[in-house]
Design a protein around this motif. Structure first.
Motif, PDB file in Angstrom:
ATOM      1  N   ALA A 207     -60.327  83.528  43.465  1.00  0.00           N
ATOM      2  CA  ALA A 207     -61.714  83.548  43.461  1.00  0.00           C
ATOM      3  C   ALA A 207     -62.102  84.889  44.092  1.00  0.00           C
ATOM      4  CB  ALA A 207     -62.340  82.392  44.373  1.00  0.00           C
ATOM      5  N   GLU A 208     -61.561  85.349  45.084  1.00  0.00           N
ATOM      6  CA  GLU A 208     -61.786  86.882  45.491  1.00  0.00           C
ATOM      7  C   GLU A 208     -61.543  87.823  44.488  1.00  0.00           C
ATOM      8  OE1 GLU A 208     -63.106  89.286  48.353  1.00  0.00           O
ATOM      9  OE2 GLU A 208     -62.993  87.077  48.494  1.00  0.00           O
ATOM     10  N   ALA A 209     -60.638  87.813  43.605  1.00  0.00           N
ATOM     11  CA  ALA A 209     -60.456  88.795  42.623  1.00  0.00           C
ATOM     12  C   ALA A 209     -61.520  88.730  41.701  1.00  0.00           C
ATOM     13  CB  ALA A 209     -59.229  88.581  41.872  1.00  0.00           C
ATOM     14  N   THR A 210     -62.160  87.673  41.097  1.00  0.00           N
ATOM     15  CA  THR A 210     -63.099  87.409  40.342  1.00  0.00           C
ATOM     16  C   THR A 210     -64.469  87.717  41.029  1.00  0.00           C
ATOM     17  OG1 THR A 210     -62.144  85.343  39.294  1.00  0.00           O
ATOM     18  CG2 THR A 210     -64.563  85.992  39.055  1.00  0.00           C
ATOM     19  N   ARG A 211     -64.485  87.771  42.522  1.00  0.00           N
ATOM     20  CA  ARG A 211     -65.796  88.302  43.198  1.00  0.00           C
ATOM     21  C   ARG A 211     -65.841  89.791  43.088  1.00  0.00           C
ATOM     22  NH1 ARG A 211     -64.832  85.380  46.909  1.00  0.00           N
ATOM     23  NH2 ARG A 211     -66.486  83.568  46.436  1.00  0.00           N
ATOM     24  N   VAL A 212     -64.656  90.382  43.308  1.00  0.00           N
ATOM     25  CA  VAL A 212     -64.610  91.990  43.189  1.00  0.00           C
ATOM     26  C   VAL A 212     -65.199  92.265  41.735  1.00  0.00           C
ATOM     27  CG1 VAL A 212     -63.315  93.858  43.242  1.00  0.00           C
ATOM     28  CG2 VAL A 212     -62.859  92.050  45.107  1.00  0.00           C
ATOM     29  N   GLN A 213     -64.690  91.573  40.783  1.00  0.00           N
ATOM     30  CA  GLN A 213     -64.955  91.981  39.354  1.00  0.00           C
ATOM     31  C   GLN A 213     -66.363  91.830  39.250  1.00  0.00           C
ATOM     32  OE1 GLN A 213     -62.379  89.884  36.635  1.00  0.00           O
ATOM     33  NE2 GLN A 213     -60.606  90.824  37.554  1.00  0.00           N
ATOM     34  N   LEU A 214     -66.919  90.588  39.816  1.00  0.00           N
ATOM     35  CA  LEU A 214     -68.455  90.332  39.583  1.00  0.00           C
ATOM     36  C   LEU A 214     -69.205  91.360  40.324  1.00  0.00           C
ATOM     37  CD1 LEU A 214     -70.424  88.533  38.514  1.00  0.00           C
ATOM     38  CD2 LEU A 214     -70.281  87.269  40.748  1.00  0.00           C
ATOM     39  N   GLU A 215     -68.669  91.941  41.445  1.00  0.00           N
ATOM     40  CA  GLU A 215     -69.783  92.919  42.085  1.00  0.00           C
ATOM     41  C   GLU A 215     -69.590  94.195  41.238  1.00  0.00           C
ATOM     42  OE1 GLU A 215     -71.495  92.765  44.916  1.00  0.00           O
ATOM     43  OE2 GLU A 215     -71.012  90.535  44.870  1.00  0.00           O
ATOM     44  N   LYS A 216     -68.583  94.611  40.764  1.00  0.00           N
ATOM     45  CA  LYS A 216     -68.611  95.737  39.770  1.00  0.00           C
ATOM     46  C   LYS A 216     -69.364  95.463  38.737  1.00  0.00           C
ATOM     47  CE  LYS A 216     -65.301  98.718  37.372  1.00  0.00           C
ATOM     48  NZ  LYS A 216     -66.056  98.649  36.133  1.00  0.00           N
ATOM     49  N   ALA A 217     -69.412  94.501  37.977  1.00  0.00           N
ATOM     50  CA  ALA A 217     -70.082  94.191  36.818  1.00  0.00           C
ATOM     51  C   ALA A 217     -71.594  94.209  37.141  1.00  0.00           C
ATOM     52  CB  ALA A 217     -69.633  92.783  36.504  1.00  0.00           C
ATOM     53  N   ARG A 218     -72.099  93.741  38.471  1.00  0.00           N
ATOM     54  CA  ARG A 218     -73.419  93.752  38.617  1.00  0.00           C
ATOM     55  C   ARG A 218     -73.804  95.348  39.053  1.00  0.00           C
ATOM     56  NH1 ARG A 218     -72.983  90.462  42.510  1.00  0.00           N
ATOM     57  NH2 ARG A 218     -73.639  88.431  41.496  1.00  0.00           N
ATOM     58  N   THR A 219     -72.807  96.327  39.511  1.00  0.00           N
ATOM     59  CA  THR A 219     -73.252  97.482  39.668  1.00  0.00           C
ATOM     60  C   THR A 219     -73.238  98.126  38.240  1.00  0.00           C
ATOM     61  OG1 THR A 219     -72.145  97.673  41.879  1.00  0.00           O
ATOM     62  CG2 THR A 219     -72.384  99.695  40.813  1.00  0.00           C
ATOM     63  N   ASP A 220     -72.496  97.727  37.537  1.00  0.00           N
ATOM     64  CA  ASP A 220     -72.563  98.337  35.933  1.00  0.00           C
ATOM     65  C   ASP A 220     -73.762  97.889  35.276  1.00  0.00           C
ATOM     66  OD1 ASP A 220     -70.059  99.623  36.327  1.00  0.00           O
ATOM     67  OD2 ASP A 220     -68.944  98.046  35.069  1.00  0.00           O
ATOM     68  N   PHE A 221     -74.210  96.820  35.563  1.00  0.00           N
ATOM     69  CA  PHE A 221     -75.473  96.255  34.994  1.00  0.00           C
ATOM     70  C   PHE A 221     -76.783  96.802  35.312  1.00  0.00           C
ATOM     71  CE2 PHE A 221     -79.149  93.405  35.120  1.00  0.00           C
ATOM     72  CZ  PHE A 221     -79.160  93.038  33.866  1.00  0.00           C
ATOM     73  N   GLU A 222     -76.738  97.021  36.422  1.00  0.00           N
ATOM     74  CA  GLU A 222     -77.740  97.988  37.199  1.00  0.00           C
ATOM     75  C   GLU A 222     -78.019  99.363  36.809  1.00  0.00           C
ATOM     76  OE1 GLU A 222     -77.083  97.313  41.370  1.00  0.00           O
ATOM     77  OE2 GLU A 222     -77.836  95.048  41.680  1.00  0.00           O
ATOM     78  N   ARG A 223     -76.935 100.021  36.585  1.00  0.00           N
ATOM     79  CA  ARG A 223     -76.759 101.284  36.301  1.00  0.00           C
ATOM     80  C   ARG A 223     -77.243 101.458  34.723  1.00  0.00           C
ATOM     81  NH1 ARG A 223     -72.156 102.284  37.628  1.00  0.00           N
ATOM     82  NH2 ARG A 223     -71.018 102.364  35.392  1.00  0.00           N
TER      83      ARG A 223
ATOM     84  N   SER B 235     -79.701 105.411  27.337  1.00  0.00           N
ATOM     85  CA  SER B 235     -78.942 104.758  26.895  1.00  0.00           C
ATOM     86  C   SER B 235     -79.464 103.642  25.906  1.00  0.00           C
ATOM     87  CB  SER B 235     -78.066 104.142  27.970  1.00  0.00           C
ATOM     88  OG  SER B 235     -77.057 103.185  27.518  1.00  0.00           O
ATOM     89  N   ALA B 236     -78.739 103.228  24.704  1.00  0.00           N
ATOM     90  CA  ALA B 236     -79.213 102.363  23.785  1.00  0.00           C
ATOM     91  C   ALA B 236     -79.207 101.022  24.548  1.00  0.00           C
ATOM     92  CB  ALA B 236     -78.284 102.124  22.693  1.00  0.00           C
ATOM     93  N   SER B 237     -80.203 100.216  24.103  1.00  0.00           N
ATOM     94  CA  SER B 237     -80.639  98.811  24.584  1.00  0.00           C
ATOM     95  C   SER B 237     -79.583  97.758  24.387  1.00  0.00           C
ATOM     96  CB  SER B 237     -81.940  98.157  23.970  1.00  0.00           C
ATOM     97  OG  SER B 237     -81.738  98.206  22.795  1.00  0.00           O
ATOM     98  N   ASN B 238     -78.774  97.856  23.215  1.00  0.00           N
ATOM     99  CA  ASN B 238     -77.597  96.977  22.821  1.00  0.00           C
ATOM    100  C   ASN B 238     -76.630  97.105  23.998  1.00  0.00           C
ATOM    101  OD1 ASN B 238     -76.745  99.610  22.115  1.00  0.00           O
ATOM    102  ND2 ASN B 238     -75.878  98.877  20.131  1.00  0.00           N
ATOM    103  N   THR B 239     -76.482  98.519  24.575  1.00  0.00           N
ATOM    104  CA  THR B 239     -75.419  98.392  25.772  1.00  0.00           C
ATOM    105  C   THR B 239     -75.862  97.448  26.803  1.00  0.00           C
ATOM    106  OG1 THR B 239     -75.126 100.823  25.180  1.00  0.00           O
ATOM    107  CG2 THR B 239     -74.298 100.240  27.294  1.00  0.00           C
ATOM    108  N   LEU B 240     -76.933  97.315  26.965  1.00  0.00           N
ATOM    109  CA  LEU B 240     -77.374  96.677  28.382  1.00  0.00           C
ATOM    110  C   LEU B 240     -76.970  95.185  28.126  1.00  0.00           C
ATOM    111  CD1 LEU B 240     -78.858  96.329  31.017  1.00  0.00           C
ATOM    112  CD2 LEU B 240     -81.235  96.191  29.574  1.00  0.00           C
TER     113      LEU B 240
END
Length: 417
Positions: free
Chosen positions: A163-179, A189-194
């Motif tokens: 669960a902790e490893a997935t939580r780290v990945q989730l934080e990175k994915a949330r940061t990538d989504f916001e950027r 950037s293209a909209s399909n990337t989002l």
């Protein structure tokens, strides 16, 4: 003409021919000597009587006859004595007194704990220790069974790490989504990337939720490694021993609460209108003699047993001292109706004659007829209510004694006198 002469010669017997010849010669005929036969019979009878007397049987018969006559005389003397004074035992008379007249319904059943629980394993692990045995009392929260926690600790640790490893990945994915969202809004950037980044973020979010559930499950299994008593009671069954491997759902311990018991009885369905929760029940329990335990009807089944026309009735019985045990046989009576301060006599005390209903009352050393007015019967006909004719303190003969008649002289005796 004589009888002998009337016969032809060929029809005569030898004796008749001789007599005929004697008559022809002028001599009288010979007479039959029947007295000899009777003399012989008499001699035989006299000899038999003498033998009978000498053999002792005659004396024995005389003794038996004398004994029978003496016994008959003794019985006659006893009857005469009884006719003079009739003795009454205490159980044959009752002093009339106001009492509560009741209508009851007899029931039978077995005692069972009102609260019991079969505790099963909620983990799959090896049993490390069992702290109780059958018959031991435990209190709420006491440890009953302890499981080996090594495998459970490993499973909990692994679930937390995932669960902790997935939580780290989730934080990175949330940061990538916001950027990526910022770049798309600026047109860099293209909209399909989002869309792709958002899909990865949603997937990790769902994965983390599932892993958090696994962590909670592992934590619950770890907590269930200690099996505690859900209430205070007594252990009735111990189904495991240390060293055994128990799977989820395996029976461990049965715990019962003996402070409150229940009797499941059956009553005829015809009594359904009279049965209701709260009715008093007087119970006697096997092993406790005539001691009476007071219970109450707790509930009544709405449906009769199929094919029996019997209605299950459940009676609650307090057992604070713990002296009663589950499985004991109990019998008792449900009090359906009661009337206080009534005058009642056993049904056997009531008599009837041409003048009507009456009872026999002891007055001094005599008994007299007392006319009574009969009310209703109670206790399934065992007790008759007397509306008038008797007063408190009257001594009534309660047993059906047909030989006892008004005017007889009586004497009250104690048992063993």
């Amino acid at each position: 003409m004589s009888k002998d002469e009337a016969k032809p010669d060929w029809a005569m017997s030898k004796r008749e021919r001789e007599n005929a010849a004697r008559v022809a010669a002028g001599q009288p005929p010979k007479k039959r000597r029947r007295w000899i036969f009777w003399l012989i019979v008499l001699v035989v009878l006299v000899a038999g009587a003498g033998w009978f007397v000498q053999s002792g049987q005659f004396a024995e018969m005389q003794a038996q006859r004398a004994a029978a006559e003496a016994e008959a005389q003794a019985e006659a003397d006893a009857r005469a004595a009884r006719a003079a004074i009739i003795q009454l035992a205490p159980f044959e008379v009752t002093a009339v007194a106001p009492s509560t007249l009741v209508e009851t319904l007899k029931i039978t059943g077995s005692l069972a704990p009102a609260r019991q629980v079969h505790i099963s394993s909620e983990v799959t692990a090896r049993v490390e220790s069992v702290a109780v045995r059958e018959g031991e009392r435990v209190e709420l929260g006491d440890v009953l069974v302890r499981f080996d926690t090594e495998a459970l600790d490993i499973a909990l640790t692994q679930a937390r790490a995932n669960a902790e490893a997935t939580r780290v990945q989730l934080e990175k994915a949330r940061t990538d989504f916001e950027r990526t969202q910022d770049l798309v809004e600026r047109g860099l950037s293209a909209s399909n990337t989002l869309t792709a980044v958002r899909s990865a973020l949603d997937q990790l979010t769902a994965t983390l939720a599932a892993q958090d559930t696994l962590v909670a499950s592992a934590q619950r299994s770890r907590d269930n490694a200690l099996v505690r008593a859900p209430f205070s009671g007594v252990v009735s069954v111990r189904a495991v021993d240390p060293g055994e491997f128990a799977a989820t759902g395996s029976a461990l311990v049965t715990l019962v609460d003996l402070t409150s018991l229940e009797v499941e009885a059956n009553a005829p369905v015809a009594y359904a209108p009279d049965l209701a929760p709260g009715l008093d029940v007087d119970l006697t329990v096997e092993g406790f003699g005539d001691r009476v335990f007071r219970g109450k009807v707790e509930r009544v089944s709405p449906v009769a047993l199929e094919g029996s026309r019997m209605l299950p009735v459940y009676v609650a019985l307090e057992n604070e001292t713990g002296e009663l045990r589950g499985g004991m046989f109990a019998s008792g009576r449900i009090v359906l109706e009661a009337r206080a301060d009534g005058i009642g006599v056993p049904a056997g005390a009531l008599r009837h004659d041409a003048e009507g209903a009456h009872v026999i009352v002891v007055a001094g050393d005599k008994v007299e007829r007392r006319a009574v007015e009969v009310g209703r019967s109670w206790d399934a006909g065992a007790v008759i209510e007397i509306a008038s004719g008797l007063e408190p303190g009257d001594m009534v003969v309660t047993e059906p004694l047909p030989e006892l008649q008004p005017g007889d002289t009586v004497e009250l005796v104690e048992i063993g006198q």
